[in-house]
Design an enzyme around this catalytic site. Structure first.
Site, PDB file in Angstrom:
ATOM      1  N   GLU A  30     205.472-113.528 -55.681  1.00 31.25           N
ATOM      2  CA  GLU A  30     205.325-114.550 -54.550  1.00 31.25           C
ATOM      3  C   GLU A  30     203.707-114.696 -54.765  1.00 31.25           C
ATOM      4  O   GLU A  30     202.990-115.878 -54.838  1.00 31.25           O
ATOM      5  CB  GLU A  30     205.524-113.915 -53.363  1.00 31.25           C
ATOM      6  CG  GLU A  30     205.381-115.005 -52.128  1.00 31.25           C
ATOM      7  CD  GLU A  30     206.119-116.281 -52.038  1.00 31.25           C
ATOM      8  OE1 GLU A  30     206.904-116.267 -53.102  1.00 31.25           O
ATOM      9  OE2 GLU A  30     205.593-117.118 -51.473  1.00 31.25           O
ATOM     10  N   SER A  76     169.510 -90.332 -52.483  1.00 30.09           N
ATOM     11  CA  SER A  76     170.369 -89.293 -52.873  1.00 30.09           C
ATOM     12  C   SER A  76     170.654 -88.206 -51.808  1.00 30.09           C
ATOM     13  O   SER A  76     169.975 -88.334 -50.694  1.00 30.09           O
ATOM     14  CB  SER A  76     170.173 -88.717 -54.032  1.00 30.09           C
ATOM     15  OG  SER A  76     169.131 -87.853 -54.250  1.00 30.09           O
ATOM     16  N   GLU A 105     182.867 -86.042 -44.383  1.00 32.16           N
ATOM     17  CA  GLU A 105     183.703 -86.546 -45.389  1.00 32.16           C
ATOM     18  C   GLU A 105     183.806 -86.208 -46.837  1.00 32.16           C
ATOM     19  O   GLU A 105     183.069 -85.168 -47.205  1.00 32.16           O
ATOM     20  CB  GLU A 105     182.988 -88.091 -45.771  1.00 32.16           C
ATOM     21  CG  GLU A 105     182.619 -88.995 -44.417  1.00 32.16           C
ATOM     22  CD  GLU A 105     181.810 -90.035 -44.477  1.00 32.16           C
ATOM     23  OE1 GLU A 105     181.892 -90.869 -45.565  1.00 32.16           O
ATOM     24  OE2 GLU A 105     180.631 -89.929 -43.964  1.00 32.16           O
ATOM     25  N   TYR A 211     181.719 -96.025 -48.200  1.00 37.15           N
ATOM     26  CA  TYR A 211     181.219 -94.800 -47.240  1.00 37.15           C
ATOM     27  C   TYR A 211     179.978 -95.011 -46.713  1.00 37.15           C
ATOM     28  O   TYR A 211     179.706 -94.184 -45.815  1.00 37.15           O
ATOM     29  CB  TYR A 211     181.197 -93.700 -47.929  1.00 37.15           C
ATOM     30  CG  TYR A 211     180.501 -93.385 -49.221  1.00 37.15           C
ATOM     31  CD1 TYR A 211     180.806 -93.624 -50.588  1.00 37.15           C
ATOM     32  CD2 TYR A 211     179.141 -93.046 -49.046  1.00 37.15           C
ATOM     33  CE1 TYR A 211     180.082 -93.519 -51.484  1.00 37.15           C
ATOM     34  CE2 TYR A 211     178.180 -92.889 -50.069  1.00 37.15           C
ATOM     35  CZ  TYR A 211     178.614 -93.342 -51.154  1.00 37.15           C
ATOM     36  OH  TYR A 211     177.608 -93.004 -52.167  1.00 37.15           O
ATOM     37  N   LYS A 275     176.957 -85.451 -42.118  1.00 39.39           N
ATOM     38  CA  LYS A 275     175.642 -86.307 -41.788  1.00 39.39           C
ATOM     39  C   LYS A 275     175.705 -85.915 -40.188  1.00 39.39           C
ATOM     40  O   LYS A 275     176.593 -86.124 -39.359  1.00 39.39           O
ATOM     41  CB  LYS A 275     175.962 -87.792 -41.902  1.00 39.39           C
ATOM     42  CG  LYS A 275     175.832 -88.082 -43.603  1.00 39.39           C
ATOM     43  CD  LYS A 275     176.201 -89.486 -43.803  1.00 39.39           C
ATOM     44  CE  LYS A 275     175.951 -89.820 -45.112  1.00 39.39           C
ATOM     45  NZ  LYS A 275     176.554 -91.208 -45.209  1.00 39.39           N
ATOM     46  N   CYS A 394     189.001 -78.733 -95.987  1.00 37.21           N
ATOM     47  CA  CYS A 394     189.698 -79.131 -97.152  1.00 37.21           C
ATOM     48  C   CYS A 394     188.725 -79.707 -98.250  1.00 37.21           C
ATOM     49  O   CYS A 394     189.197 -79.979 -99.400  1.00 37.21           O
ATOM     50  CB  CYS A 394     190.958 -79.771 -96.971  1.00 37.21           C
ATOM     51  SG  CYS A 394     190.670 -81.670 -96.672  1.00 37.21           S
TER      52      CYS A 394
HETATM   53 ZN   LIG Z   1     190.455 -82.145 -94.122  1.00 39.66          ZN
END
Ligand SMILES: [Zn+2]
Length: 648
Positions: A30, A76, A105, A211, A275, A394
């Site tokens: 819708e 901060s 919080e 927030y 806070k 290898c």
């Molecule tokens: Zn290898």
């Protein structure tokens, strides 16, 4: 009112119900129908309203991010990591106002963003940056649906939120992108918002949880309680947990509650934010050059620490990908001693400028391998890590694809062991007790190379291998035997077809048998939802390879029998729309949701008219009340476990 205006309003209302309230009132189709109608009208009129949902697509990739100076500085928070530091904070606040109340919080772990509104319209999103200046990420943020494009407040406004990726969303994303798994939710969210291509941002399903109000030109809010009320009223997504506490004791209780709950919720968090709520307290205490003095972030565990890189080793994965692994000076992190930390790939190592001898920042988050976030400083003796040109295991040539290096030798020993380990892993053939160490032994001492070799093992195969007693051997052999009966989707995942993760494997399993999948054409494959060009080609080349055909035939002749799982809708929760509330003792919420879905139910996040069952754990809140009022069936954890078949 004209139709175009009307459509914008209706669609925004529905999007608000869906993305902010988690409580949709109409089916998706819708919404899509009216959305298409709106797009058509916009094409005809040539006008797009500033709050049109069609703006949410984000647009073309950008070349780079413009710098943006925030109207008001984004501070901060000062940190407390011990109860002593927390009580020192209370002492400071109570000196100014002994009657003050506090808010508590969650502290989310994502990327902080700041949204600007002018004349009631969303105009810009920016990252926090250094607090004064951030990066303009408007195109990226537009793809996130958890905030309004139009609000009733007409002054200039800056609101602050945390861009996060839900843990369940991360899990789904990783299951769908094998080989490109995102390490953790924080990096995933930050990487999504700071992606130059808004289409990539959109794919990650990021949310922003709001927030705080950072700036208001008129009638500014004065307390955190007012800020949260304002945000909710204007249609911003906020998190349901928000406590107003009358005393330091109540704050401590709220923090304890967060500490107990935070590992179970679907959002990565690393602490609680406290806070002081009073206007007078805030004015009197003011700010340092970095923090407000009236707020503090309580961090639960040190999850990041500095250490020194001693050496960088390479690991080879089952696809041949070389991953750098740093050996570091042991450091205590979130309750464990960390000696090794990973980097994603060679490109990551170069970008983060990690050298042997460098001081680095290491992070350990919930049950993830510790990771190096960045180099902090280099010493005189720091030595750059050489890019390997041949495989350290290898000696085969190494191929560079994007940021990754690959060993080109299919028979590379650790690569083969990793393939076997993947085959035996929980989501694949689930051979219980078969560890990487055991497979390494079997590879080295018994010549096990192919999956099918596992099914030729006998008790004698383990004789003479250190640490294998009778009991352990018989357990392993019966686990191998049991893995012969394997759901088709898990088998298709286990055999390690390139690009096939758990999601694509489930799609393929719909075809009913390995043979049916092997016979699919390119066109049939590409028509599947989770299969792109590269995946389709990878599937075709896997089944065209004679070695693979021979291995499959051998597996089947040894008794491996992939079967198709019973269809959804036949489990214990068939047809049920289940809402979880409160916390369960026995499992996390995402786990519980997964189990409900596996048993045919639909896990929903809020109680609506469609809800048929509510599972109430401890401290169940408003959802439980709502369910009681609506007369929905409510069960406790014990009964839930019984339905899962896990009860006593
Ligand atoms: Zn290898």
């Amino acid at each position: 009112m004209n139709r175009q205006r009307e459509l914008v309003d209706i669609l925004n209302k529905w999007a608000y119900e869906y993305y902010v309230l988690d409580d949709p009132s109409v089916p998706d189709r819708e919404y899509d129908r009216l959305y298409d109608e709106l797009r058509e009208l916009e094409r005809e009129s040539g006008e797009v309203y500033p709050d049109s949902p069609t703006r949410r697509v984000g647009g073309e990739p950008v070349k780079g991010f413009e710098r943006h100076t925030h109207i008001a500085r984004l501070y901060s928070l000062d940190k407390a990591v011990s109860s002593d530091e927390l009580s020192a904070f209370f002492t400071r606040v109570y000196k100014v106002d002994p009657q003050t109340q506090f808010t508590v919080e969650y502290k989310y772990d994502g990327l902080t963003v700041c949204l600007t509104y002018e004349n009631g319209v969303f105009v810009r999103a920016a990252t926090r940056g250094n607090g004064v200046e951030g990066e303009d990420v408007t195109a990226q943020a537009l793809t996130v649906r958890s905030f309004p494009l139009k609000i009733s407040y007409t002054g200039t406004l800056e609101v602050r939120g945390e861009a996060i990726m839900r843990l369940s969303v991360l899990e789904k994303y990783n299951a769908a992108h094998p080989g490109e798994e995102l390490k953790n939710a924080r990096n995933a969210a930050a990487g999504a918002i700071r992606n130059l291509d808004p289409a990539e941002t959109a794919k990650r399903n990021v949310e922003i949880l709001f927030y705080d109000v950072n700036y208001m030109s008129e009638a500014p809010v004065k307390t955190q309680v007012e800020a949260m009320e304002f945000l909710k009223r204007e249609g911003f997504k906020t998190y349901p947990f928000f406590r107003v506490c009358k005393s330091a004791e109540e704050v401590q209780e709220a923090i304890d509650e967060i500490e107990a709950e935070r590992k179970k919720i679907d959002v990565l968090t690393d602490g609680a934010v406290v806070k002081a709520n009073g206007e007078r307290v805030r004015a009197a205490m003011g700010y340092t050059d970095k923090f407000p003095r009236w707020a503090i972030a309580y961090k639960f565990e040190a999850e990041e620490a500095e250490s020194t890189v001693k050496n960088v080793l390479w690991q080879v994965g089952r696809t041949g990908k070389l991953t750098p692994l740093a050996e570091i000076e042991p450091v205590d992190l979130a309750g464990a001693t960390v000696r090794r930390a990973t980097l994603n790939n060679f490109g990551d190592l170069t970008r983060k400028d990690v050298k042997v001898g460098s001081r680095v920042l290491v992070r350990r988050s919930n049950e993830v391998i510790p990771e190096i976030l960045a180099a902090v400083e280099h010493t005189e003796g720091s030595v750059p890590v050489q890019k390997p040109t041949t495989c350290p295991f290898c000696g085969a040539p190494v191929e560079e694809v994007g940021a990754n290096l690959f060993c080109t030798n299919e028979a590379c020993p650790p690569r083969v062991v990793q393939k076997l380990t993947h085959y035996c892993s929980k989501n694949a053939a689930d051979v219980e007790g078969m560890s990487e160490a055991t497979l390494t032994l079997l590879y080295e001492r018994r010549g096990v190379r192919n999956f099918s070799d596992l099914y030729t093992l006998t008790a004698q195969s383990f004789e003479g291998l250190e640490g294998f007693k009778e009991k352990k051997i018989s357990n392993l052999l019966s686990a191998i035997e049991a893995s012969k009966q394997i759901p088709l989707d898990r088998f298709l995942y286990a055999i390690g077809i390139g690009q096939i993760g758990r999601v694509a494997a489930r799609d393929l399993a719909e075809f009913g048998s390995v043979e049916a999948v092997a016979n699919l054409s390119y066109e049939q494959l590409i028509a599947l939802e989770d299969v792109g060009e590269a995946t389709a080609n990878s599937i075709l080349s896997y089944f065209a390879d004679e070695k693979n055909q021979a291995e499959l035939a051998r597996l089947f002749s040894l008794g491996v029998k992939p079967f198709v799982k019973e269809k959804r809708g036949e489990g214990a929760f068939a047809g049920e729309v289940v809402v979880l509330t409160g916390s369960l003792q026995s499992m996390s919420r995402p786990e519980a949701q997964k189990k409900i879905e596996e048993l045919g139910g639909t896990a929903a996040t809020s109680v609506t008219s469609k809800t048929t069952l509510v599972v109430a754990g401890e401290k169940a809140g408003s959802k439980l009340e709502k369910a009681q009022k609506a007369g929905v069936r409510i069960i406790g954890e014990e009964e839930f476990l019984l339905l899962l078949g896990e009860g006593e």
